[in-house]
Design a protein around this motif. Sequence first.
Motif, short mmCIF file in Angstrom:
data_model
loop_
_atom_site.label_atom_id
_atom_site.label_comp_id
_atom_site.label_asym_id
_atom_site.label_seq_id
_atom_site.Cartn_x
_atom_site.Cartn_y
_atom_site.Cartn_z
N ALA A 119 30.03 5.20 27.54
CA ALA A 119 30.66 4.53 26.39
C ALA A 119 31.76 3.56 26.82
N LYS A 120 32.14 3.64 28.12
CA LYS A 120 33.20 2.77 28.67
C LYS A 120 34.52 2.99 27.94
N VAL A 121 34.92 4.26 27.82
CA VAL A 121 36.20 4.62 27.23
C VAL A 121 36.92 5.60 28.14
N ASN A 122 38.19 5.81 27.88
CA ASN A 122 39.00 6.77 28.61
C ASN A 122 38.40 8.17 28.44
N PRO A 123 38.28 8.97 29.52
CA PRO A 123 37.77 10.34 29.39
C PRO A 123 38.56 11.18 28.38
N ILE A 124 39.85 10.87 28.21
CA ILE A 124 40.66 11.61 27.25
C ILE A 124 40.15 11.38 25.82
N VAL A 125 39.69 10.17 25.54
CA VAL A 125 39.14 9.86 24.22
C VAL A 125 37.94 10.76 23.93
N VAL A 126 37.09 10.94 24.93
CA VAL A 126 35.89 11.78 24.77
C VAL A 126 36.28 13.23 24.53
N ARG A 127 37.18 13.73 25.38
CA ARG A 127 37.54 15.15 25.27
C ARG A 127 38.18 15.46 23.92
N GLU A 128 39.11 14.64 23.48
CA GLU A 128 39.80 14.92 22.23
C GLU A 128 38.86 14.78 21.03
N PHE A 129 37.89 13.88 21.12
CA PHE A 129 36.89 13.76 20.06
C PHE A 129 36.06 15.04 19.98
N LEU A 130 35.62 15.54 21.12
CA LEU A 130 34.79 16.74 21.14
C LEU A 130 35.56 17.99 20.70
N LEU A 131 36.83 18.05 21.06
CA LEU A 131 37.66 19.21 20.69
C LEU A 131 37.82 19.33 19.18
N ARG A 132 37.71 18.20 18.46
CA ARG A 132 37.84 18.25 17.00
C ARG A 132 36.74 19.10 16.37
N PHE A 133 35.59 19.17 17.03
CA PHE A 133 34.46 19.91 16.46
C PHE A 133 34.32 21.32 17.02
N LEU A 134 35.07 21.61 18.08
CA LEU A 134 34.90 22.90 18.76
C LEU A 134 35.17 24.08 17.84
N HIS A 135 36.27 24.03 17.07
CA HIS A 135 36.64 25.18 16.25
C HIS A 135 35.77 25.31 15.00
N TYR A 136 34.93 24.30 14.72
CA TYR A 136 33.99 24.40 13.62
C TYR A 136 32.69 25.08 14.05
N GLY A 137 32.55 25.35 15.34
CA GLY A 137 31.32 25.96 15.81
C GLY A 137 30.16 25.00 15.91
N LEU A 138 30.46 23.70 15.92
CA LEU A 138 29.40 22.69 15.97
C LEU A 138 28.97 22.41 17.41
N ILE A 139 29.91 22.50 18.35
CA ILE A 139 29.59 22.33 19.76
C ILE A 139 30.21 23.47 20.54
N ASN A 140 29.75 23.65 21.76
CA ASN A 140 30.23 24.74 22.60
C ASN A 140 30.65 24.19 23.95
N ASN A 141 31.85 24.55 24.39
CA ASN A 141 32.36 24.14 25.69
C ASN A 141 32.03 25.26 26.68
N TYR A 142 30.82 25.22 27.26
CA TYR A 142 30.35 26.34 28.08
C TYR A 142 30.90 26.31 29.50
N GLU A 143 31.47 25.17 29.90
CA GLU A 143 32.04 25.03 31.24
C GLU A 143 33.01 23.87 31.19
N LYS A 144 33.96 23.81 32.11
CA LYS A 144 34.94 22.74 32.10
C LYS A 144 34.25 21.38 32.14
N GLY A 145 34.47 20.59 31.10
CA GLY A 145 33.88 19.27 31.02
C GLY A 145 32.43 19.25 30.60
N LYS A 146 31.84 20.43 30.35
CA LYS A 146 30.42 20.54 29.98
C LYS A 146 30.30 21.08 28.55
N TRP A 147 29.45 20.45 27.76
CA TRP A 147 29.34 20.80 26.36
C TRP A 147 27.88 20.97 25.95
#
Length: 305
Positions: A119-147
């Motif tokens: 996507a050519k963006v800062n890795p922080i942008v990706v991580r914080e976007f994904l974390l927004r959905f983590l507590h909803y049970g929509l995605i799973n962070n099964y390993e550091k940096g892996k979803w």
Amino acid sequence: MSRNPTLRQRTINQFIDCVLKNILTFPLPPLITLADMFNVSRTTMRAVLVHLSDTGVLNQVDEQYYLQRKPTEQDKMNGIFEEREVQDQHFENYFYHLINSHKLLPGDRFDEIQLSKDAKVNPIVVREFLLRFLHYGLINNYEKGKWALIIVDKDYAEKLYEFRSILEIFALRSFMAQKNDHINWTKAKELLQRHKNLQQNINNDYTLFATLDRDFHQLILSSNNNPFFVQSFDLISVIFHFHYQWDNSDLKQRNSVAVSEHIAVLSAMLQKDETKAIAALCKHLNTAKMSMRESIDRSLKIKNR
């Protein structure tokens, strides 16, 4: 020294963000790997490592770099950088495109560093976007940096429908209470015309409904000016707006019905008939729920064959 000081400064700041968010591991991977991760040349990456070593953030031992001290915001470089909001919006659009174009499917696993490169963006942008959905049970962070993208079941869909109904009906009432000269009424008129244009060409352009659907629900929710509504809409959009579209066996018919239902809601809104608008919205939300349930049923049947 990098020939592009702005790029070097931006990469330094991105590197520091990654350290602060514990995305990077030490000792650091080889230079060529780091350059690939940050989508820069090895010359630029080498200049970044030299700078951070000079400031005491990194410590070089032979050919490897170790973390000598945790950086702070004061270690960042001042310069002209792409606005964070621009990156956030760009990655959000990119991520939804992956889902809507079937490049990311239920159960798929993905890497946040690879996503940031693509996507050519800062890795922080990706991580914080994904974390927004983590507590909803929509995605799973099964390993550091892996979803992994979770498969939604009917019970989850039912509960989300209840929440969505309460949210959007309340927001619609707020919309109807707006003053006649509010800009949202102009937006509603423009949105209605866009729906009518699509309806006339639905047989060929039915795949264009995705953007229209998002704009429709976002307009209703924006009237309340409540940040919690906006955050909740992200979850709703991913599941209702994209998830059931992974089964495209009846996409044209489903989108045709949805366009008609949107038109009914918008027409009632512009007629200032709140009762009629709420009734039309409830009908539309129920249709969306039924579509998702049917899609989940079909997916289960295919899986159990």
